[in-house]
Design a protein around this motif. Structure first.
Motif, PDB file in Angstrom:
ATOM      1  N   PRO A 110       2.187  14.174 -11.217  1.00 45.94           N
ATOM      2  CA  PRO A 110       3.587  14.036 -11.633  1.00 45.94           C
ATOM      3  C   PRO A 110       4.302  12.970 -10.806  1.00 45.94           C
ATOM      4  N   PRO A 111       5.481  12.533 -11.260  1.00 44.46           N
ATOM      5  CA  PRO A 111       6.259  11.582 -10.455  1.00 44.46           C
ATOM      6  C   PRO A 111       6.725  12.217  -9.148  1.00 44.46           C
ATOM      7  N   VAL A 112       6.615  11.466  -8.061  1.00 49.02           N
ATOM      8  CA  VAL A 112       7.104  11.910  -6.760  1.00 49.02           C
ATOM      9  C   VAL A 112       8.354  11.090  -6.452  1.00 49.02           C
ATOM     10  N   PRO A 113       9.495  11.760  -6.243  1.00 48.86           N
ATOM     11  CA  PRO A 113      10.738  11.020  -6.007  1.00 48.86           C
ATOM     12  C   PRO A 113      10.598   9.973  -4.900  1.00 48.86           C
ATOM     13  N   GLY A 114      11.032   8.749  -5.246  1.00 47.74           N
ATOM     14  CA  GLY A 114      11.072   7.676  -4.272  1.00 47.74           C
ATOM     15  C   GLY A 114       9.814   6.833  -4.139  1.00 47.74           C
TER      16      GLY A 114
ATOM     17  N   TYR B 217      12.936  11.206 -13.454  1.00 46.95           N
ATOM     18  CA  TYR B 217      12.466  10.062 -12.670  1.00 46.95           C
ATOM     19  C   TYR B 217      11.112   9.555 -13.172  1.00 46.95           C
ATOM     20  N   ASN B 218      11.038   8.242 -13.377  1.00 44.31           N
ATOM     21  CA  ASN B 218       9.840   7.548 -13.852  1.00 44.31           C
ATOM     22  C   ASN B 218       9.354   8.084 -15.193  1.00 44.31           C
ATOM     23  N   ARG B 219      10.338   8.380 -16.047  1.00 43.58           N
ATOM     24  CA  ARG B 219      10.053   8.860 -17.402  1.00 43.58           C
ATOM     25  C   ARG B 219      10.965   8.114 -18.385  1.00 43.58           C
ATOM     26  N   PRO B 220      10.563   8.053 -19.660  1.00 45.91           N
ATOM     27  CA  PRO B 220      11.452   7.462 -20.661  1.00 45.91           C
ATOM     28  C   PRO B 220      12.670   8.344 -20.891  1.00 45.91           C
TER      29      PRO B 220
ATOM     30  N   ALA C   3       0.824  -1.208   0.000  1.00 51.87           N
ATOM     31  CA  ALA C   3       0.000   0.000   0.000  1.00 51.87           C
ATOM     32  C   ALA C   3       0.859   1.259   0.000  1.00 51.87           C
ATOM     33  N   ASP C   4       2.092   1.151   0.445  1.00 51.03           N
ATOM     34  CA  ASP C   4       2.998   2.292   0.569  1.00 51.03           C
ATOM     35  C   ASP C   4       4.236   2.037  -0.288  1.00 51.03           C
ATOM     36  N   LYS C   5       4.074   2.109  -1.618  1.00 54.35           N
ATOM     37  CA  LYS C   5       5.139   1.783  -2.564  1.00 54.35           C
ATOM     38  C   LYS C   5       6.344   2.703  -2.399  1.00 54.35           C
ATOM     39  N   ARG C   6       7.529   2.096  -2.418  1.00 58.47           N
ATOM     40  CA  ARG C   6       8.806   2.816  -2.363  1.00 58.47           C
ATOM     41  C   ARG C   6       9.738   2.251  -3.414  1.00 58.47           C
TER      42      ARG C   6
END
Length: 167
Positions: free
Chosen positions: A118-122, A84-87, A30-33
């Protein structure tokens, strides 16, 4: 059509059909890291399909956007990087996963809308629906199907469809 993961059965449910699937080695989280190996809980839009044109006779039949993978394609998994989390294009100065792989895992890849708007770091990157390894070995957090099953599911998918992972 929503695709629903049944973690207890190790199956992906697509309408009336059920397909065996592999999930993250870290279980359902539930708390992906970043780097935890878990498959995140949530409802994720099916964003785009990538495929290896040298390994498939034709692009996957689907109403989702489809793009061929090239040898220089990568996906940034470095939380402190702006991409981060992008091609990205390889070689890339920060950590990035190669999309053009020697194994068959990314012969067909569906980008899931996890931590991307947007992507959130971590909070996790590279969460895909992709081809399962032999024996359905656990993934790094993705959902994986046998190639024929993945192609069958994609044939039914439309823009706006999602993949749901319950807790």
């Amino acid at each position: 059509m929503d695709l629903i993961v049944d973690p207890a059965a190790g199956e992906l449910i697509a309408g009336p059909r059920r397909y065996r699937c592999a999930l993250g080695k870290g279980g359902i989280v539930a708390d992906k890291r970043e780097g935890d190996g878990g498959t995140p809980v949530g409802r994720f839009p099916l964003r785009q399909v990538f495929y290896r044109p040298d390994r498939l006779p034709a692009p996957p039949a689907t109403a989702l956007p489809v793009q061929a993978i090239a040898p220089a394609d990568g996906w940034c998994d470095a939380p402190d990087d702006p991409a981060y989390n992008r091609p990205v294009t390889l070689p890339y100065p920060a950590s990035a996963e190669a999309m053009w792989r020697e194994d068959a895992v990314y012969d067909v890849v569906v980008v899931l809308g996890h931590n991307d708007d947007p992507p959130v770091p971590g909070l996790g990157s590279c969460i895909f629906l992709h081809v399962a390894r032999p024996g359905y070995a656990p993934t790094e957090g993705c959902v994986a199907l046998a190639l024929p099953d993945l192609l069958a599911v994609l044939a039914e998918c439309r823009p706006g469809d999602c993949l749901s992972v319950p807790c």
